[in-house]
Design an enzyme around this catalytic site. Structure first.
Site, PDB file in Angstrom:
ATOM      1  N   GLU A 201      -9.842  11.175  -5.199  1.00  0.00           N
ATOM      2  CA  GLU A 201      -9.136   9.939  -4.856  1.00  0.00           C
ATOM      3  C   GLU A 201      -8.967   9.863  -3.344  1.00  0.00           C
ATOM      4  O   GLU A 201      -8.279  10.690  -2.750  1.00  0.00           O
ATOM      5  CB  GLU A 201      -7.758   9.931  -5.542  1.00  0.00           C
ATOM      6  CG  GLU A 201      -7.021   8.634  -5.346  1.00  0.00           C
ATOM      7  CD  GLU A 201      -5.629   8.644  -5.967  1.00  0.00           C
ATOM      8  OE1 GLU A 201      -4.910   9.644  -5.809  1.00  0.00           O
ATOM      9  OE2 GLU A 201      -5.261   7.638  -6.600  1.00  0.00           O
TER      10      GLU A 201
ATOM     11  N   GLU B 273       2.991   8.915 -13.757  1.00  0.00           N
ATOM     12  CA  GLU B 273       1.950   7.913 -13.467  1.00  0.00           C
ATOM     13  C   GLU B 273       1.259   8.413 -12.220  1.00  0.00           C
ATOM     14  O   GLU B 273       1.825   8.354 -11.131  1.00  0.00           O
ATOM     15  CB  GLU B 273       2.560   6.540 -13.180  1.00  0.00           C
ATOM     16  CG  GLU B 273       3.469   5.975 -14.254  1.00  0.00           C
ATOM     17  CD  GLU B 273       2.736   5.568 -15.507  1.00  0.00           C
ATOM     18  OE1 GLU B 273       1.494   5.474 -15.474  1.00  0.00           O
ATOM     19  OE2 GLU B 273       3.406   5.366 -16.525  1.00  0.00           O
TER      20      GLU B 273
ATOM     21  N   LYS C 114      14.562   8.113  -5.691  1.00  0.00           N
ATOM     22  CA  LYS C 114      14.093   8.823  -4.489  1.00  0.00           C
ATOM     23  C   LYS C 114      12.854   8.075  -4.017  1.00  0.00           C
ATOM     24  O   LYS C 114      11.755   8.284  -4.520  1.00  0.00           O
ATOM     25  CB  LYS C 114      13.738  10.268  -4.867  1.00  0.00           C
ATOM     26  CG  LYS C 114      13.926  11.287  -3.758  1.00  0.00           C
ATOM     27  CD  LYS C 114      13.075  11.058  -2.521  1.00  0.00           C
ATOM     28  CE  LYS C 114      11.681  11.620  -2.643  1.00  0.00           C
ATOM     29  NZ  LYS C 114      10.798  11.169  -1.537  1.00  0.00           N
TER      30      LYS C 114
ATOM     31  N   CYS D 190      -3.377   2.826  -6.928  1.00  0.00           N
ATOM     32  CA  CYS D 190      -3.716   3.857  -7.924  1.00  0.00           C
ATOM     33  C   CYS D 190      -4.891   3.407  -8.777  1.00  0.00           C
ATOM     34  O   CYS D 190      -5.732   4.207  -9.154  1.00  0.00           O
ATOM     35  CB  CYS D 190      -2.515   4.166  -8.780  1.00  0.00           C
ATOM     36  SG  CYS D 190      -1.823   2.715  -9.576  1.00  0.00           S
TER      37      CYS D 190
HETATM   38  P1  NAD Z   1       2.953  11.769  -3.528  1.00  0.00           P
HETATM   39  O1  NAD Z   1       2.719  12.458  -4.827  1.00  0.00           O
HETATM   40  O2  NAD Z   1       2.662  12.483  -2.289  1.00  0.00           O
HETATM   41  O3  NAD Z   1       4.499  11.327  -3.425  1.00  0.00           O
HETATM   42  C1  NAD Z   1       5.114  10.546  -4.421  1.00  0.00           C
HETATM   43  C2  NAD Z   1       6.608  10.808  -4.388  1.00  0.00           C
HETATM   44  O4  NAD Z   1       6.846  12.164  -4.766  1.00  0.00           O
HETATM   45  C3  NAD Z   1       7.238  10.622  -3.010  1.00  0.00           C
HETATM   46  O5  NAD Z   1       8.504  10.027  -3.147  1.00  0.00           O
HETATM   47  C4  NAD Z   1       7.378  12.063  -2.514  1.00  0.00           C
HETATM   48  O6  NAD Z   1       8.415  12.252  -1.590  1.00  0.00           O
HETATM   49  C5  NAD Z   1       7.679  12.784  -3.823  1.00  0.00           C
HETATM   50  N1  NAD Z   1       7.388  14.227  -3.793  1.00  0.00           N
HETATM   51  C6  NAD Z   1       6.404  14.867  -3.105  1.00  0.00           C
HETATM   52  N2  NAD Z   1       6.484  16.200  -3.331  1.00  0.00           N
HETATM   53  C7  NAD Z   1       7.517  16.402  -4.191  1.00  0.00           C
HETATM   54  C8  NAD Z   1       8.100  17.555  -4.781  1.00  0.00           C
HETATM   55  N3  NAD Z   1       7.630  18.784  -4.539  1.00  0.00           N
HETATM   56  N4  NAD Z   1       9.160  17.392  -5.614  1.00  0.00           N
HETATM   57  C9  NAD Z   1       9.640  16.152  -5.874  1.00  0.00           C
HETATM   58  N5  NAD Z   1       9.155  15.019  -5.317  1.00  0.00           N
HETATM   59  C10 NAD Z   1       8.093  15.149  -4.491  1.00  0.00           C
HETATM   60  O7  NAD Z   1       2.170  10.394  -3.622  1.00  0.00           O
HETATM   61  P2  NAD Z   1       2.081   9.236  -2.542  1.00  0.00           P
HETATM   62  O8  NAD Z   1       1.200   9.681  -1.425  1.00  0.00           O
HETATM   63  O9  NAD Z   1       3.455   8.745  -2.201  1.00  0.00           O
HETATM   64  O10 NAD Z   1       1.376   8.074  -3.370  1.00  0.00           O
HETATM   65  C11 NAD Z   1       0.022   8.032  -3.588  1.00  0.00           C
HETATM   66  C12 NAD Z   1      -0.312   8.547  -4.969  1.00  0.00           C
HETATM   67  O11 NAD Z   1       0.412   7.810  -5.946  1.00  0.00           O
HETATM   68  C13 NAD Z   1      -1.771   8.355  -5.307  1.00  0.00           C
HETATM   69  O12 NAD Z   1      -2.267   9.513  -5.943  1.00  0.00           O
HETATM   70  C14 NAD Z   1      -1.741   7.183  -6.279  1.00  0.00           C
HETATM   71  O13 NAD Z   1      -2.835   7.124  -7.152  1.00  0.00           O
HETATM   72  C15 NAD Z   1      -0.459   7.414  -6.992  1.00  0.00           C
HETATM   73  N6  NAD Z   1       0.020   6.181  -7.636  1.00  0.00           N
HETATM   74  C16 NAD Z   1      -0.072   6.088  -9.001  1.00  0.00           C
HETATM   75  C17 NAD Z   1       0.341   4.917  -9.643  1.00  0.00           C
HETATM   76  C18 NAD Z   1       0.270   4.790 -11.143  1.00  0.00           C
HETATM   77  O14 NAD Z   1       0.901   3.884 -11.678  1.00  0.00           O
HETATM   78  N7  NAD Z   1      -0.465   5.632 -11.841  1.00  0.00           N
HETATM   79  C19 NAD Z   1       0.835   3.847  -8.884  1.00  0.00           C
HETATM   80  C20 NAD Z   1       0.901   3.976  -7.492  1.00  0.00           C
HETATM   81  C21 NAD Z   1       0.490   5.156  -6.883  1.00  0.00           C
END
Ligand code: NAD
Length: 497
Positions: free
Chosen positions: A399, A267, A191, A302
């Site tokens: 963040e 993550e 997804k 991240c």
């Molecule tokens: P997000 O949590 O908004 O979304 C991530 C994914 O989750 C997307 O595909 C989104 O559609 C899905 N999602 C959202 N709500 C959901 C739900 N209720 N049920 C299932 N899936 C759902 O994050 P983002 O804005 O896409 O990315 C930024 C975040 O990702 C930041 O917090 C960043 O630090 C983190 N990140 C972490 C790492 C790591 O390796 N630790 C790497 C990259 C990004």
């Protein structure tokens, strides 16, 4: 040797691109059942690139059914690891052959500079290769028993793995999940983020061409609260492999508890401290690295080094050097190979970053540069530096996920460690010093999944990547992540004397 692509070459290629916009489900490209679509917009220009199938619960249900059938069929799950290796290496080759196209799709879809996307692609291809090469070197165990018994510990695939990924490194985050999960013999449903779905759909075609059996890999574009949630609540899914925000990570754990106790690997976010001690040899170089640590990928990383902790003995001079470095890292057209930063992914994220900047000013931090967005249709925010930040301020704790650096001062090693650990997150930390005793002392005390010493974001596929505290519980990369996607089974045999 072919010449490196120029700005004009990338612009020309962008004009020639076509996009796959349908879901990859059960071996076919299909529209969402209700016909719903969502727009994919280039944040550097405001232009609509494509309208993409918005999957929801019916697609989630169908994909899980297909994935489960593929597990039962066994042509991937029970295939010899060497066979899975062959097909995954072929996938890596195809990604290599289409590297420019895949990188360009990500740059157009989420605004990162083309050089950055090319770097992501190298990382993604490397990850697929690493896991393909590893899988036929993983052995089970024979337990130390007496002659009357034989105890075997087998590694088996988990079954159906759902990978939910963010938009900031679309294909690299995808590869970090699907590389080990597919190599280990699972059926994977991906997804992608609704903010960057296009490269995953292109990857689906390459996976088919590489010879992955139908339904072993499926891609469902759509929103988190619709198709993402339906997949996470499914009784037919054995594992959720997630990269994204801490808030959504917490929801996924709840969904697992409400459904079938599926494994959840998270993550999540970070607010990573970067500690600069006064004994550094080359402060100009350290300042440049510290600026890159936050401004790379527009700060949408991240492990962005978003909290810079500097010894007060050198802070004033160091911040001046940092500002000079930031001057050279302005945002520009993502298709220009000379651009260090690109556009912010979408208007919601852009407004969020600008709101944090306003809060920083209101809370009394000293704005040393940046803060004002660039004029025009694109969503560009320049490198922004706040000095005199305290842990009580929003920009010092939360963040931001944008090009905003919070600078703190410290007077002692103890205070530096205390400030660094005063966070709900624990993803990455950096430490700059020439004193080996201090380096080891501080590295051990930092609460962080990874500590970078005299570098930022160093590491390759041989080392695990992940967080502690609310930055998550999973590990990507290395043989540790491969192990996460298999289950141990004990077979105990009684032998006749
Ligand atoms: P997000 O949590 O908004 O979304 C991530 C994914 O989750 C997307 O595909 C989104 O559609 C899905 N999602 C959202 N709500 C959901 C739900 N209720 N049920 C299932 N899936 C759902 O994050 P983002 O804005 O896409 O990315 C930024 C975040 O990702 C930041 O917090 C960043 O630090 C983190 N990140 C972490 C790492 C790591 O390796 N630790 C790497 C990259 C990004």
């Amino acid at each position: 040797m072919s010449h490196p692509f120029t700005h004009a070459d990338w612009q020309r290629l962008a004009g020639e691109l076509t996009f796959e916009t349908r879901a990859w489900l059960g071996g076919d490209f299909v529209e969402a059942a209700g016909g719903e679509r969502f727009a994919s917009v280039n944040p550097a220009t405001g232009e609509m690139l494509a309208e993409v199938a918005a999957c929801d619960a019916p697609e989630a249900e169908a994909a899980v059914r297909h994935a489960r059938a593929a597990v039962e069929r066994g042509d991937w799950a029970r295939a010899a690891p060497a066979e899975r290796k062959r097909i995954l290496l072929r996938l890596a080759e195809l990604m290599e052959a289409h590297k420019n196209e895949l990188a360009l799709i990500d740059t157009l879809d989420m605004g990162k500079p083309i050089t950055s996307s090319l770097g992501d692609l190298s990382g993604a291809i490397n990850c697929i290769r690493y896991n393909a090469e590893s899988i036929d070197k993983v052995y089970g165990e024979v337990a130390p028993t007496g002659e009357e018994s034989l105890g075997l510990v087998l590694r088996e695939p988990l079954g159906v793995v759902v990978a939910i990924v963010p938009w900031n490194f679309p294909l690299m985050m995808t590869a970090w999940k699907i590389g080990p999960a597919l190599a280990a013999g699972n059926s994977v449903i991906l997804k992608p983020s609704e903010k960057s779905p296009l490269s995953a759909l292109r990857l689906a075609r390459l996976a088919k061409e590489a010879g992955l059996p139908d339904s072993v890999f499926q891609v469902l574009p759509g929103f988190g609260h619709t198709v993402g949630k339906a997949l996470a609540l499914s009784m037919g899914v054995d594992c959720l492999a997630f990269t994204g925000s801490t808030a959504v990570g917490k929801q996924l754990m709840q969904y697992a508890g409400q459904s079938n106790l599926k494994r959840v690997y998270l993550e999540c976010g970070g607010k990573s401290p970067n500690l600069v001690f006064a004994d550094c040899r080359d402060l100009d170089a350290v300042a440049r690295h510290a600026a890159e640590a936050i401004f790379h990928n527009q700060g949408e990383v991240c492990i962005a080094g978003s909290r810079l902790l500097v010894d007060n003995a050198i802070r004033e001079a160091f911040v001046d050097k940092l500002l000079a470095a930031a001057e050279t890292m302005q945002p520009g057209d993502p298709l220009d190979p000379a651009s260090f930063m690109g556009a912010i992914v979408d208007r919601t994220q852009y407004e969020r970053v600008l709101d944090y900047i306003r809060r920083g000013v209101a809370e009394g931090a000293v704005l040393r540069r940046g803060g004002e967005p660039l004029e025009g249709a694109g969503l560009f925010i320049p490198p922004t530096v706040f000095d005199g930040v305290t842990p009580a301020m929003a920009i010092g704790r939360e963040e931001v996920f944008g090009p905003v650096l919070a600078v703190f001062g410290f007077d002692s090693e103890d205070q530096a460690v205390h400030l660094a650990n005063d966070s709900e997150y624990g993803l990455a930390a950096g430490l700059w010093s020439q004193d080996i005793d201090r380096i080891m002392r501080v590295a051990r005390r930092l609460q962080s999944g990874q500590v970078f010493v005299n570098n930022w974001a160093g590491g390759d596929m041989t080392v695990p990547f992940g967080g502690v505290k609310q930055s998550g519980n999973g590990r990507d990369k290395s043989h540790h992540s491969l192990a996460e996607y298999s289950e141990l089974k004990t077979v105990w045999m009684t032998l006749a004397p």
